[in-house]
Design a protein around this motif. Structure first.
Motif, PDB file in Angstrom:
ATOM      1  N   ARG A 252     -10.965  -0.924  -0.272  1.00  0.00           N
ATOM      2  CA  ARG A 252     -10.348  -0.686   1.013  1.00  0.00           C
ATOM      3  C   ARG A 252     -11.244  -0.547   2.224  1.00  0.00           C
ATOM      4  O   ARG A 252     -12.647  -0.497   2.045  1.00  0.00           O
ATOM      5  CB  ARG A 252      -9.790   0.847   0.927  1.00  0.00           C
ATOM      6  CG  ARG A 252      -8.853   1.094  -0.289  1.00  0.00           C
ATOM      7  CD  ARG A 252      -8.198   2.557  -0.119  1.00  0.00           C
ATOM      8  NE  ARG A 252      -7.402   2.742  -1.393  1.00  0.00           N
ATOM      9  CZ  ARG A 252      -6.415   3.840  -1.449  1.00  0.00           C
ATOM     10  NH1 ARG A 252      -6.691   4.868  -0.524  1.00  0.00           N
ATOM     11  NH2 ARG A 252      -5.809   3.929  -2.368  1.00  0.00           N
ATOM     12  N   ASN A 274      -3.602  -1.720  -0.088  1.00  0.00           N
ATOM     13  CA  ASN A 274      -3.212  -0.574  -0.238  1.00  0.00           C
ATOM     14  C   ASN A 274      -4.330   0.377   0.502  1.00  0.00           C
ATOM     15  O   ASN A 274      -5.409   0.224  -0.289  1.00  0.00           O
ATOM     16  CB  ASN A 274      -2.888  -0.084  -1.484  1.00  0.00           C
ATOM     17  CG  ASN A 274      -1.471  -0.940  -2.098  1.00  0.00           C
ATOM     18  OD1 ASN A 274      -0.380  -0.872  -1.336  1.00  0.00           O
ATOM     19  ND2 ASN A 274      -1.661  -1.832  -3.175  1.00  0.00           N
ATOM     20  N   GLY A 275      -4.000   1.000   1.290  1.00  0.00           N
ATOM     21  CA  GLY A 275      -5.095   2.126   1.797  1.00  0.00           C
ATOM     22  C   GLY A 275      -5.594   1.547   2.828  1.00  0.00           C
ATOM     23  O   GLY A 275      -6.774   2.388   3.385  1.00  0.00           O
ATOM     24  N   SER A 296      -2.478  -1.004   4.944  1.00  0.00           N
ATOM     25  CA  SER A 296      -1.191  -0.011   4.862  1.00  0.00           C
ATOM     26  C   SER A 296      -1.034   0.551   6.216  1.00  0.00           C
ATOM     27  O   SER A 296       0.177   0.618   6.666  1.00  0.00           O
ATOM     28  CB  SER A 296      -1.655   1.350   3.963  1.00  0.00           C
ATOM     29  OG  SER A 296      -1.630   0.740   2.651  1.00  0.00           O
ATOM     30  N   GLN A 297      -1.790   0.377   7.301  1.00  0.00           N
ATOM     31  CA  GLN A 297      -1.599   0.931   8.455  1.00  0.00           C
ATOM     32  C   GLN A 297      -2.276  -0.170   9.510  1.00  0.00           C
ATOM     33  O   GLN A 297      -3.456  -0.413   9.417  1.00  0.00           O
ATOM     34  CB  GLN A 297      -2.131   2.345   8.559  1.00  0.00           C
ATOM     35  CG  GLN A 297      -1.372   3.334   7.864  1.00  0.00           C
ATOM     36  CD  GLN A 297      -1.780   4.892   8.241  1.00  0.00           C
ATOM     37  OE1 GLN A 297      -1.840   5.366   9.297  1.00  0.00           O
ATOM     38  NE2 GLN A 297      -2.223   5.521   6.953  1.00  0.00           N
ATOM     39  N   SER A 315       4.076  -2.466  -0.341  1.00  0.00           N
ATOM     40  CA  SER A 315       5.019  -1.138   0.254  1.00  0.00           C
ATOM     41  C   SER A 315       4.209  -0.126   0.884  1.00  0.00           C
ATOM     42  O   SER A 315       3.073  -0.273   1.292  1.00  0.00           O
ATOM     43  CB  SER A 315       5.766  -0.476  -1.106  1.00  0.00           C
ATOM     44  OG  SER A 315       6.409  -1.305  -1.798  1.00  0.00           O
ATOM     45  N   ASP A 316       5.038   0.523   1.553  1.00  0.00           N
ATOM     46  CA  ASP A 316       4.310   1.792   2.283  1.00  0.00           C
ATOM     47  C   ASP A 316       3.365   1.361   3.522  1.00  0.00           C
ATOM     48  O   ASP A 316       2.480   1.819   3.539  1.00  0.00           O
ATOM     49  CB  ASP A 316       3.690   2.654   1.328  1.00  0.00           C
ATOM     50  CG  ASP A 316       4.470   3.276   0.310  1.00  0.00           C
ATOM     51  OD1 ASP A 316       5.911   3.365   0.546  1.00  0.00           O
ATOM     52  OD2 ASP A 316       4.290   3.179  -1.151  1.00  0.00           O
ATOM     53  N   ILE A 317       4.283   0.472   4.338  1.00  0.00           N
ATOM     54  CA  ILE A 317       3.215   0.052   5.519  1.00  0.00           C
ATOM     55  C   ILE A 317       3.756   0.762   6.687  1.00  0.00           C
ATOM     56  O   ILE A 317       4.919   1.040   6.853  1.00  0.00           O
ATOM     57  CB  ILE A 317       3.487  -1.472   5.582  1.00  0.00           C
ATOM     58  CG1 ILE A 317       2.733  -2.251   4.580  1.00  0.00           C
ATOM     59  CG2 ILE A 317       2.599  -1.872   7.067  1.00  0.00           C
ATOM     60  CD1 ILE A 317       2.835  -3.749   4.502  1.00  0.00           C
ATOM     61  N   LYS A 318       2.944   1.043   7.495  1.00  0.00           N
ATOM     62  CA  LYS A 318       3.134   1.566   8.791  1.00  0.00           C
ATOM     63  C   LYS A 318       2.503   0.611  10.174  1.00  0.00           C
ATOM     64  O   LYS A 318       1.137   0.649   9.943  1.00  0.00           O
ATOM     65  CB  LYS A 318       2.492   2.958   9.121  1.00  0.00           C
ATOM     66  CG  LYS A 318       3.302   3.626  10.496  1.00  0.00           C
ATOM     67  CD  LYS A 318       3.033   5.398  10.596  1.00  0.00           C
ATOM     68  CE  LYS A 318       1.492   5.639  10.666  1.00  0.00           C
ATOM     69  NZ  LYS A 318       1.499   7.200  10.708  1.00  0.00           N
ATOM     70  N   ARG A 343       9.113  -5.038  -2.208  1.00  0.00           N
ATOM     71  CA  ARG A 343       8.461  -4.230  -1.233  1.00  0.00           C
ATOM     72  C   ARG A 343       9.622  -3.049  -0.643  1.00  0.00           C
ATOM     73  O   ARG A 343      10.698  -3.509  -0.705  1.00  0.00           O
ATOM     74  CB  ARG A 343       7.876  -4.696  -0.234  1.00  0.00           C
ATOM     75  CG  ARG A 343       6.399  -5.447  -0.690  1.00  0.00           C
ATOM     76  CD  ARG A 343       6.412  -6.849   0.241  1.00  0.00           C
ATOM     77  NE  ARG A 343       6.938  -7.788  -0.435  1.00  0.00           N
ATOM     78  CZ  ARG A 343       6.836  -9.084   0.006  1.00  0.00           C
ATOM     79  NH1 ARG A 343       6.507  -9.351   1.135  1.00  0.00           N
ATOM     80  NH2 ARG A 343       7.814  -9.955  -0.603  1.00  0.00           N
TER      81      ARG A 343
END
Length: 473
Positions: A252, A274-275, A296-297, A315-318, A343
């Motif tokens: 990461r 991820n992360g 992820s962000q 998945s889980d993206i902002k 996703r």
């Protein structure tokens, strides 16, 4: 003891503003950095793309600021299509704290000064603008990250960007490295180091590669200026072509504040992302395959690159408060070319699009704001929301998910996909299209030139083949 004295002398030699934070970079200080860059025999003059601006001068409290200029160079950009669909870049980086306000004076270095009626300030909140003679006076407030663009005297080919971030304090230690001033080369991060800082006013010409989790911060600039641009090929070490990269699955990064320009390929490389977090990052590039963000962000960032701006591959993206400027190639949000797996839980909010140089009328290979190309694999994209999207200029197309006109061999699906609160200044040149009966997108509060998208007028904006794929509310 000898090493202790070396460390003390090193700390005393560092400018106080590196250790304690500063509001801006003086032109005179950055001229010294560029002097060190120009003395670097490894950089041929014909490959230079970065300098201080010759078009704009800027002052705060009577002191002249560094106005950076990342410019087009025909020795580097040899394809006419890229040359014609990119613009030069000028920018100012400010670091303002809570409740801090500065008045920025801008001068256009041309004989006739500036015409107020032909000067636009976009994206800056709470800023007042006035003209005194040939000077533009702009008040800029701290307390929030700001990404603004000024088009001076109608000159769309030379935009001036204003970046405002919170001050950052950096210091060296056993586990942290500070790359101040001018440095070059590939920095392979040793296992003992987990933080690399490029402070405001620094220019690092090279790249950073790590085999473990790292943090890269500061408000300085990283660039691969002078490095040959090329695509990724098998058996190559892909991270070497990226400005900041980590090797290994599930390694990461956290990148904060830095400005990344002229990568040899991607700006940042991490897989699958991820992360990984980007906060307050700025990315500029002209050439193909210069994608910006995967992670992820993506928060308070800026992107003016010549390929995909954000890859939505996991998945889980902002993504929040992203400002973009589309160029001749690529898409703002790319779900992928082919098989990147299913996703879900993707949230994109508060997006500003300054310009879209994709707005040619040719629609065969549509570059679009939201895109999924050749998704002919049995994957599912679901639980997605794009919200609060503001365009300052027209776009070639807003949303395209297609298989290049080929018949579908599998059954991919798009469901629970919502787009809401969109403001477009005029009708896109190319119709939106989603050419698969299993793809469904709900559109809410979508205004084009002040007219709401409705079930009655939807056929004016969406391909006939795709009408049943859109639910308009």
């Amino acid at each position: 003891m000898r090493y202790l004295w070396i460390w003390i002398l090193y700390v005393l030699w560092l400018p106080l503003n590196v250790l304690n934070g500063q509001t801006y970079v003086l032109r005179s200080d950055f001229e010294k950095v560029l002097k060190a860059r120009d003395a670097d025999a490894s950089l041929d003059d014909s490959l230079k793309v970065f300098r201080l601006s010759e078009l704009y001068s800027a002052y705060i409290d009577g002191e002249e600021l560094a106005v950076y200029n990342y410019y087009k160079n025909k020795s580097v950009i040899r394809l006419g299509y890229i040359w014609n669909t990119t613009t030069n870049n000028h920018w100012i980086q400010l670091a303002l704290g809570e409740n801090e306000e500065k008045v920025l004076e801008l001068i256009l270095n041309q004989e006739n000064g500036m015409a107020p009626h032909r000067t636009k300030v976009e994206g800056l909140k709470g800023s007042s603008v006035s003209f005194v003679g040939n000077k533009l006076r702009l008040s800029v407030k701290g307390g929030m990250a700001q990404r603004g663009m000024i088009v001076v005297d109608g000159n769309e080919s030379e935009p001036l960007f204003i970046f405002v971030d919170a001050p950052q304090t950096v210091s060296a230690s056993d586990s942290a490295v500070v790359l101040d001033g001018y440095h070059k080369g590939t920095y392979k991060v040793p296992p003992s180091v987990n933080r690399i800082s490029i402070p405001l006013g620094a220019y690092y010409r090279g790249n950073i590669i790590s085999d473990h989790d790292i943090q890269v911060d500061g408000l300085g600039i990283i660039s691969q200026e002078g490095i040959k641009h090329s695509g990724y090929e098998k058996n190559e070490d892909n991270p070497f072509k990226c400005n900041v990269a980590v090797r290994g699955n599930d390694t990461r990064m956290k990148i904060t504040g830095v400005t990344s320009i002229e990568p040899a390929m991607y700006h940042f490389w991490v897989w699958p992302g991820n992360g990984t977090v980007y906060e307050g990052v700025k990315a500029f590039s002209f050439l193909y395959e210069t994608d910006a963000y995967i992670g992820s962000q993506i928060l308070d960032c800026f992107s003016k690159v010549n390929d995909d701006h954000v890859k939505l591959y996991i998945s889980d993206i902002k993504v929040e408060r992203l400002s973009t400027y589309l160029q001749g190639n690529g898409h703002t949000f790319q779900f992928g070319w082919g098989n990147y797996g299913s996703r879900k839980n993707i949230r994109v909010k508060d997006i500003t699009v300054f310009r879209d140089l994709n707005n040619q009328k040719e629609c065969k290979y549509v570059r679009s704001f939201i895109n999924w190309r050749k998704p002919d694999v049995p994957n599912v994209i679901e639980d997605v929301c794009f919200e609060n999207i503001r365009f300052y200029a027209p776009v070639r197309s807003f949303c395209v998910m297609d298989n290049d006109g080929k018949s579908w061999l599998s059954t991919p699906e798009v469901r629970n996909f919502v787009i809401k609160n969109v403001r477009l200044p005029q009708k896109p040149y190319c119709l939106m299209k989603i050419e698969n009966p299993s793809f469904h997108v709900q559109v809410e509060d979508f205004l084009i030139d002040g007219v709401s998208l409705t079930n009655e007028n939807v056929s004016d904006y969406i391909s006939n083949k795709s009408l049943n794929n859109f639910i308009v509310k």
